[in-house]
Design a protein around this motif. Structure first.
Motif, PDB file in Angstrom:
ATOM      1  N   SER A 201     -32.183  48.967  43.739  1.00 23.44           N
ATOM      2  CA  SER A 201     -30.899  49.620  43.051  1.00 23.44           C
ATOM      3  C   SER A 201     -31.002  48.764  41.820  1.00 23.44           C
ATOM      4  N   THR A 202     -31.286  47.536  41.796  1.00 20.51           N
ATOM      5  CA  THR A 202     -31.204  46.763  40.493  1.00 20.51           C
ATOM      6  C   THR A 202     -32.279  46.986  39.390  1.00 20.51           C
ATOM      7  N   TYR A 203     -33.421  47.507  40.000  1.00 17.34           N
ATOM      8  CA  TYR A 203     -34.463  47.832  39.071  1.00 17.34           C
ATOM      9  C   TYR A 203     -33.976  49.126  38.322  1.00 17.34           C
ATOM     10  N   ILE A 204     -33.425  50.213  39.279  1.00 13.63           N
ATOM     11  CA  ILE A 204     -32.880  51.334  38.588  1.00 13.63           C
ATOM     12  C   ILE A 204     -31.699  51.101  37.596  1.00 13.63           C
ATOM     13  N   ARG A 205     -31.053  50.055  37.866  1.00 13.18           N
ATOM     14  CA  ARG A 205     -29.976  49.813  36.727  1.00 13.18           C
ATOM     15  C   ARG A 205     -30.414  49.452  35.658  1.00 13.18           C
ATOM     16  N   GLU A 206     -31.530  48.398  35.782  1.00 17.18           N
ATOM     17  CA  GLU A 206     -32.011  47.869  34.445  1.00 17.18           C
ATOM     18  C   GLU A 206     -32.893  49.120  33.835  1.00 17.18           C
ATOM     19  N   ALA A 207     -33.561  50.056  34.478  1.00 22.03           N
ATOM     20  CA  ALA A 207     -34.175  51.080  33.559  1.00 22.03           C
ATOM     21  C   ALA A 207     -33.237  51.776  32.792  1.00 22.03           C
ATOM     22  N   LEU A 208     -32.087  52.301  33.591  1.00 22.94           N
ATOM     23  CA  LEU A 208     -31.001  52.776  32.874  1.00 22.94           C
ATOM     24  C   LEU A 208     -30.403  52.059  31.729  1.00 22.94           C
ATOM     25  N   GLU A 209     -30.157  50.999  31.746  1.00 28.53           N
ATOM     26  CA  GLU A 209     -29.843  49.804  30.537  1.00 28.53           C
ATOM     27  C   GLU A 209     -30.798  50.115  29.497  1.00 28.53           C
ATOM     28  N   GLN A 210     -32.061  50.420  29.777  1.00 28.01           N
ATOM     29  CA  GLN A 210     -33.072  50.459  28.733  1.00 28.01           C
ATOM     30  C   GLN A 210     -33.339  51.904  28.159  1.00 28.01           C
ATOM     31  N   GLY A 211     -32.780  52.706  28.734  1.00 22.74           N
ATOM     32  CA  GLY A 211     -32.869  54.340  28.532  1.00 22.74           C
ATOM     33  C   GLY A 211     -34.299  54.844  28.995  1.00 22.74           C
TER      34      GLY A 211
ATOM     35  N   CYS B 192     -21.257  52.203  40.370  1.00 23.41           N
ATOM     36  CA  CYS B 192     -22.462  52.547  41.103  1.00 23.41           C
ATOM     37  C   CYS B 192     -23.301  53.670  40.809  1.00 23.41           C
ATOM     38  N   LEU B 193     -24.498  53.820  41.265  1.00 19.52           N
ATOM     39  CA  LEU B 193     -25.506  54.831  41.206  1.00 19.52           C
ATOM     40  C   LEU B 193     -25.346  56.181  41.816  1.00 19.52           C
ATOM     41  N   THR B 194     -24.570  56.045  42.921  1.00 23.83           N
ATOM     42  CA  THR B 194     -24.253  57.083  43.691  1.00 23.83           C
ATOM     43  C   THR B 194     -22.811  56.761  44.425  1.00 23.83           C
ATOM     44  N   PRO B 195     -21.773  57.424  43.900  1.00 21.32           N
ATOM     45  CA  PRO B 195     -20.547  57.414  44.658  1.00 21.32           C
ATOM     46  C   PRO B 195     -20.646  57.786  45.969  1.00 21.32           C
ATOM     47  N   LEU B 196     -19.688  57.504  46.995  1.00 22.19           N
ATOM     48  CA  LEU B 196     -19.613  58.010  48.198  1.00 22.19           C
ATOM     49  C   LEU B 196     -19.917  59.468  48.604  1.00 22.19           C
ATOM     50  N   ASP B 197     -19.387  60.381  47.877  1.00 22.38           N
ATOM     51  CA  ASP B 197     -19.578  61.707  48.056  1.00 22.38           C
ATOM     52  C   ASP B 197     -20.965  62.210  47.775  1.00 22.38           C
ATOM     53  N   ALA B 198     -21.619  61.638  46.658  1.00 20.60           N
ATOM     54  CA  ALA B 198     -22.798  62.120  46.479  1.00 20.60           C
ATOM     55  C   ALA B 198     -23.893  61.350  47.586  1.00 20.60           C
ATOM     56  N   LYS B 199     -23.620  60.144  48.105  1.00 23.49           N
ATOM     57  CA  LYS B 199     -24.486  59.686  49.101  1.00 23.49           C
ATOM     58  C   LYS B 199     -24.411  60.387  50.413  1.00 23.49           C
ATOM     59  N   MET B 200     -23.337  60.826  50.704  1.00 22.70           N
ATOM     60  CA  MET B 200     -23.255  61.942  51.941  1.00 22.70           C
ATOM     61  C   MET B 200     -24.308  63.296  51.681  1.00 22.70           C
TER      62      MET B 200
ATOM     63  N   GLY C 181     -27.357  50.231  55.932  1.00 16.65           N
ATOM     64  CA  GLY C 181     -27.544  49.795  54.660  1.00 16.65           C
ATOM     65  C   GLY C 181     -26.356  50.445  53.830  1.00 16.65           C
ATOM     66  N   HIS C 182     -26.131  49.768  52.488  1.00 19.79           N
ATOM     67  CA  HIS C 182     -25.242  50.419  51.444  1.00 19.79           C
ATOM     68  C   HIS C 182     -25.846  51.494  51.080  1.00 19.79           C
ATOM     69  N   PHE C 183     -27.135  51.386  50.484  1.00 16.82           N
ATOM     70  CA  PHE C 183     -27.836  52.685  50.055  1.00 16.82           C
ATOM     71  C   PHE C 183     -27.248  53.246  48.642  1.00 16.82           C
ATOM     72  N   ASP C 184     -27.056  52.189  47.827  1.00 11.06           N
ATOM     73  CA  ASP C 184     -26.507  52.700  46.467  1.00 11.06           C
ATOM     74  C   ASP C 184     -27.643  53.301  45.678  1.00 11.06           C
ATOM     75  N   GLY C 185     -27.716  54.433  45.442  1.00 10.21           N
ATOM     76  CA  GLY C 185     -28.791  55.151  44.939  1.00 10.21           C
ATOM     77  C   GLY C 185     -29.613  56.157  45.620  1.00 10.21           C
ATOM     78  N   VAL C 186     -29.592  55.639  46.977  1.00 14.73           N
ATOM     79  CA  VAL C 186     -30.430  56.390  47.935  1.00 14.73           C
ATOM     80  C   VAL C 186     -31.794  56.648  47.207  1.00 14.73           C
ATOM     81  N   HIS C 187     -32.294  55.777  46.758  1.00 13.86           N
ATOM     82  CA  HIS C 187     -33.816  55.760  45.921  1.00 13.86           C
ATOM     83  C   HIS C 187     -34.848  55.937  47.122  1.00 13.86           C
ATOM     84  N   ARG C 188     -36.052  55.985  46.622  1.00 12.64           N
ATOM     85  CA  ARG C 188     -37.176  56.182  47.402  1.00 12.64           C
ATOM     86  C   ARG C 188     -37.471  55.061  48.527  1.00 12.64           C
TER      87      ARG C 188
END
Length: 317
Positions: free
Chosen positions: A169-179, A76-84, A27-34
């Motif tokens: 990842s989309t849900y997280i982006r929306e949460a960040l946009e709303q603070g 991105c929520l997590t750049p490549l180095d953070a994902k690693m 997977g692309h795993f942007d955010g590496v969320h739950r």
């Protein structure tokens, strides 16, 4: 964890330490969320049971960015180095980073299985329920199972829900946009953070009694809503509480100024220009606004700092 860059077509695998087959999460795993963590943890668990290497196959840059399917994916929520780093924390042995380009995007599903998964000795593959692969996303989980027979055992991980909405990842982006930092933290399983370098700003914070560390992004992160935040800032392996303004500083600037992040740290006095820092966003205090005078601004910063100090009493560093 060993990090292995790949390009399609895959060559030179004899130089890799693939002495055992893989249990591979894809997977692309942007955010590496739950939700992502569930996929990766299952691959790690399957590897332990079967005596395999645990591995992740991810893609860089984001496929949708390469294919022009949405400018938002440039951030991105997590750049490549953070994902690693997060993969390693989850117990992954090998991280394969496939360079995603238009040549790789054109590979049909069958060739992806034969020329990528089988070449990597992936005998167990773990993906999310909505996984698609191959040219124009023509392959789905059922196709993966069919094409993997008889030598690749495919595991499908069901979605995870928060507030009746799929963790994504989309849900997280929306949460960040709303603070909504509390929601973003629940979805990620950790505070949202950005990293970069401390650079010189306009020096105005110091003149009004609130010196700030100005953050220059190290990657194109998804920015949270403009406003004031309680934060934890990490520098030199130490954590400090503080208050951060993300915005254009409208009391001093016009509307066409690029937003910046300025952090005022509590009980902190050393020079950290040029140092790398990580900023964890803990709670949203208020939207950014224009003040009628510098004195009004100072009073508000004092109130913001008090609120951020109180917030810091309720989270662990």
């Amino acid at each position: 964890m060993e990090i292995i860059p790949l390009r399609y077509p895959i060559n030179g695998l004899a130089t890799l330490s693939l002495d055992k087959p893989l249990s591979l999460a894809i997977g692309h795993f942007d955010g590496v969320h739950r939700g992502h963590q569930n996929v990766i943890r299952q691959a790690v668990a399957e590897a332990k049971k079967a005596g395999m290497h645990s591995a992740v196959l991810t893609f860089d840059p984001h496929p949708k960015d390469v294919l022009g399917q949405g400018e938002q994916y440039y951030r991105c929520l997590t750049p490549l180095d953070a994902k690693m780093e997060l993969f390693a924390e989850l117990g992954v042995d090998l991280a394969f980073v496939m360079h995603f380009d238009k040549q790789f995007a054109a590979v049909p599903p069958g060739r992806f299985v034969d020329e990528v998964l089988r070449k990597l000795r992936a005998e167990k593959v773990v993906v999310g329920f909505d996984f698609n692969f191959g040219h124009r996303g023509a392959g789905d989980t059922e196709a993966l199972k069919r094409l993997g027979e008889p030598d690749i055992d495919v595991h499908i991980v069901e979605p995870l829900y928060e507030n009746g909405i799929k963790v994504s990842s989309t849900y997280i982006r929306e949460a960040l946009e709303q603070g909504d930092l509390a929601l973003a933290e629940r979805l990620l399983g950790r505070p949202y953070e950005v990293a970069g370098t401390v650079v010189h700003g306009d020096g105005r914070g110091r003149t009004i009694g609130f010196p700030t560390a100005n953050l220059q992004y190290g990657a194109p992160y998804v920015p949270p809503r403009l406003g004031v935040y309680a934060i934890t800032l990490w520098v030199g392996g130490q954590a400090y509480s503080g208050v951060l303004n993300h915005g254009i500083k409208p009391t001093f600037n016009e509307q066409n100024v690029q937003p910046v992040m300025e952090a005022h740290l509590f009980d902190f006095g050393r020079d950290i220009y040029g140092e790398r820092i990580r900023v964890q966003f803990r709670s949203f205090i208020r939207p950014e606004r224009k003040f009628g005078s510098v004195d009004e601004l100072i009073k508000q910063i004092e109130a913001d700092s008090l609120q951020a100090r109180k917030a810091a009493e309720h989270y662990t560093l």
